[in-house]
Scaffold this motif. Structure first.
Motif, short mmCIF file in Angstrom:
data_model
loop_
_atom_site.label_atom_id
_atom_site.label_comp_id
_atom_site.label_asym_id
_atom_site.label_seq_id
_atom_site.Cartn_x
_atom_site.Cartn_y
_atom_site.Cartn_z
N SER A 242 0.89 -1.17 0.02
CA SER A 242 -0.13 0.01 0.19
C SER A 242 0.77 1.45 0.01
O SER A 242 1.58 1.41 1.04
CB SER A 242 -0.99 -0.17 1.21
N GLU B 148 -2.01 -1.56 -3.87
CA GLU B 148 -2.84 -0.47 -3.50
C GLU B 148 -1.89 0.89 -3.94
O GLU B 148 -1.30 0.98 -2.92
CB GLU B 148 -3.42 -0.63 -2.14
N LYS C 116 -2.78 3.93 -4.84
CA LYS C 116 -3.27 5.45 -4.73
C LYS C 116 -3.22 6.18 -3.43
O LYS C 116 -3.57 7.36 -3.45
CB LYS C 116 -4.93 5.10 -4.87
N SER C 117 -2.91 5.44 -2.29
CA SER C 117 -3.01 6.07 -0.95
C SER C 117 -1.53 6.91 -0.87
O SER C 117 -0.67 6.61 -1.35
CB SER C 117 -2.82 5.10 0.32
N THR C 118 -2.09 8.00 0.14
CA THR C 118 -0.76 9.25 0.34
C THR C 118 -0.76 9.22 1.93
O THR C 118 0.32 10.20 2.08
CB THR C 118 -1.12 10.38 -0.36
N THR C 119 -1.28 8.60 2.59
CA THR C 119 -1.38 8.86 4.26
C THR C 119 -1.62 7.53 4.88
O THR C 119 -2.10 6.58 4.01
CB THR C 119 -2.42 9.67 4.58
N GLU D 86 -5.37 6.26 4.68
CA GLU D 86 -5.62 5.81 3.35
C GLU D 86 -5.00 4.70 2.96
O GLU D 86 -5.82 3.77 2.39
CB GLU D 86 -5.16 6.90 2.19
N ASN D 87 -3.80 4.33 3.53
CA ASN D 87 -3.12 2.98 3.55
C ASN D 87 -4.21 1.95 3.98
O ASN D 87 -4.65 0.87 3.37
CB ASN D 87 -1.87 2.89 4.12
N SER E 219 -7.38 2.31 4.65
CA SER E 219 -8.98 2.61 4.31
C SER E 219 -8.97 1.89 2.87
O SER E 219 -9.87 1.19 2.59
CB SER E 219 -9.43 4.14 4.34
N PHE E 220 -8.05 2.18 1.97
CA PHE E 220 -8.00 1.79 0.88
C PHE E 220 -7.71 0.14 0.62
O PHE E 220 -8.35 -0.74 -0.11
CB PHE E 220 -7.01 2.40 -0.11
N TYR F 151 -5.11 4.37 13.18
CA TYR F 151 -5.64 4.91 11.95
C TYR F 151 -6.38 3.50 11.19
O TYR F 151 -7.30 3.85 10.76
CB TYR F 151 -4.35 5.22 11.14
N ALA G 137 -10.41 3.73 10.42
CA ALA G 137 -10.70 3.03 9.19
C ALA G 137 -11.60 2.02 9.33
O ALA G 137 -12.09 1.35 8.38
CB ALA G 137 -9.67 2.59 8.19
#
Length: 345
Positions: free
Chosen positions: A209, A241, A243-246, A249-250, A252-253, A283, A287
């Motif tokens: 991720s 995965e 697309k994540s930047t935080t 997001e790691n 959640s995505f 986190y 999520a």
């Protein structure tokens, strides 16, 4: 003595229940510290009530160590922080995030100088009453730091079962398309768990991720996948995965991916570096991901700086609570200062 023993058992039981229900609770550190304090209090009472020579010697040694820490601990800490800052700057870079131990050392040094000068003796009593609020705030954050360090240490003890469906590897900055040592340690930890489970049961899928930064040739996920494949992981057992930047997001995505693959339910863990483990767990909880983590080793010189950064991030995550506590302390201090000014001063 019976009362102390009962209180110790009760406090430890409360901690165990809370920790087993959800390891990702910040106040678990507070509950453990309460039980630890009760244990030390009980041990001290037993030592003096039984007059056991061995216990008395052990108590005396710990007492001397405690006194030494109380007297010289802050000076040793300041020196250690400055030495650590020099090592980090030499081996890493002079970025703001790598200077945190240096800044903390300066703050503590300023605190020591203020304590020696004792400017309160030159100020009126009402002003000192208000300044007392800042001392309480300092004590509040001291306990907060201690609780954070304790739960961060406890969370390292996670030993997940070998029945995982997914391993999420959290990304971090790659150099061009190469995996740096810090990120490599995460992938190696995931591979280690993968191989361990593969010998016992069905191997898990590894989700790499991490998106692509402006200065990165490829996504972190792609670079990690490539590294894992080169180290023996079948490409069929990897998932990207990218697309994540935080960290949020790691989590959640990755959760979205796992929900689609196994909508009926699954077991998962995540991998990150040990200093980042607990905050990553927070986190994951945010999520709605029921996943605990395992930590990869980090160079010792990097840990103090990283822990300071983690604590600051957790303070920001809980900023409302801290704001309420600080505001309450300052309001009470202001009221005491007014009382002192009108009634006493």
């Amino acid at each position: 003595m019976k009362i102390l023993l009962i209180l110790t058992l009760i406090s430890f039981s409360i901690f165990l229940i809370s920790y087993n229900l959800d390891k990702r609770k910040l106040y678990n550190g507070f509950l453990f510290n309460i039980s630890l304090f009760m244990f030390l209090l009980t041990a001290t009472y037993i030592t003096f009530s039984t007059s056991n020579i061995l216990l008395m010697v052990i108590f005396f040694i710990f007492f001397i160590i405690a006194i030494f820490i109380l007297i010289f601990g802050i000076y040793i800490l300041i020196i250690g922080l400055f030495i650590n800052a020099r090592i980090v700057i030499k081996r890493e870079s002079r970025s703001l995030s790598n200077l945190l131990t240096f800044f903390l050392g300066l703050v503590l040094l300023f605190h020591v100088i203020l304590t020696i000068i004792n400017p309160e003796r030159f100020l009126p009593s009402d002003i000192n009453a208000f300044i007392g609020g800042f001392i309480l705030i300092e004590i509040y954050f001291l306990f907060s730091v201690f609780n954070f360090l304790m739960i961060s240490l406890l969370y390292q003890l996670n030993r997940p079962k070998l029945n995982q469906d997914f391993i999420i590897v959290l990304g971090s900055r790659v150099i061009g398309d190469k995996v740096p040592p810090l990120l490599a340690s995460r992938i190696k930890k995931a591979i280690e768990f993968y191989n361990k489970q593969a010998k016992a049961s069905k191997p898990p899928k590894i989700i790499f991720s991490g998106g692509q930064g402006k200065d990165e040739k490829v996504s972190e996920a792609f670079a990690m996948q490539k590294y894992a494949i080169e180290n023996g992981i079948p490409i069929s057992d990897t998932i990207l995965e990218d697309k994540s930047t935080t960290t949020f997001e790691n989590m959640s995505f990755s959760k979205n991916i796992m929900d689609k693959i196994k909508p009926s339910g699954y077991n998962s863990i995540f991998v990150t570096n040990n200093y980042h483990l607990f905050r990553a767990g927070l986190y994951a909880k945010k999520a709605n991901l029921k996943s605990d983590g395992i930590g990869a080793k980090t160079a010792l010189y990097f840990i103090p700086n990283a822990l300071i950064r983690e604590y600051i991030a957790i303070v920001v995550m809980n900023k409302k609570r801290h704001f309420i506590v600080i505001s309450f302390i300052l309001i009470c201090s202001f009221i005491l200062a007014l009382i002192n000014y009108f009634l006493i001063g």
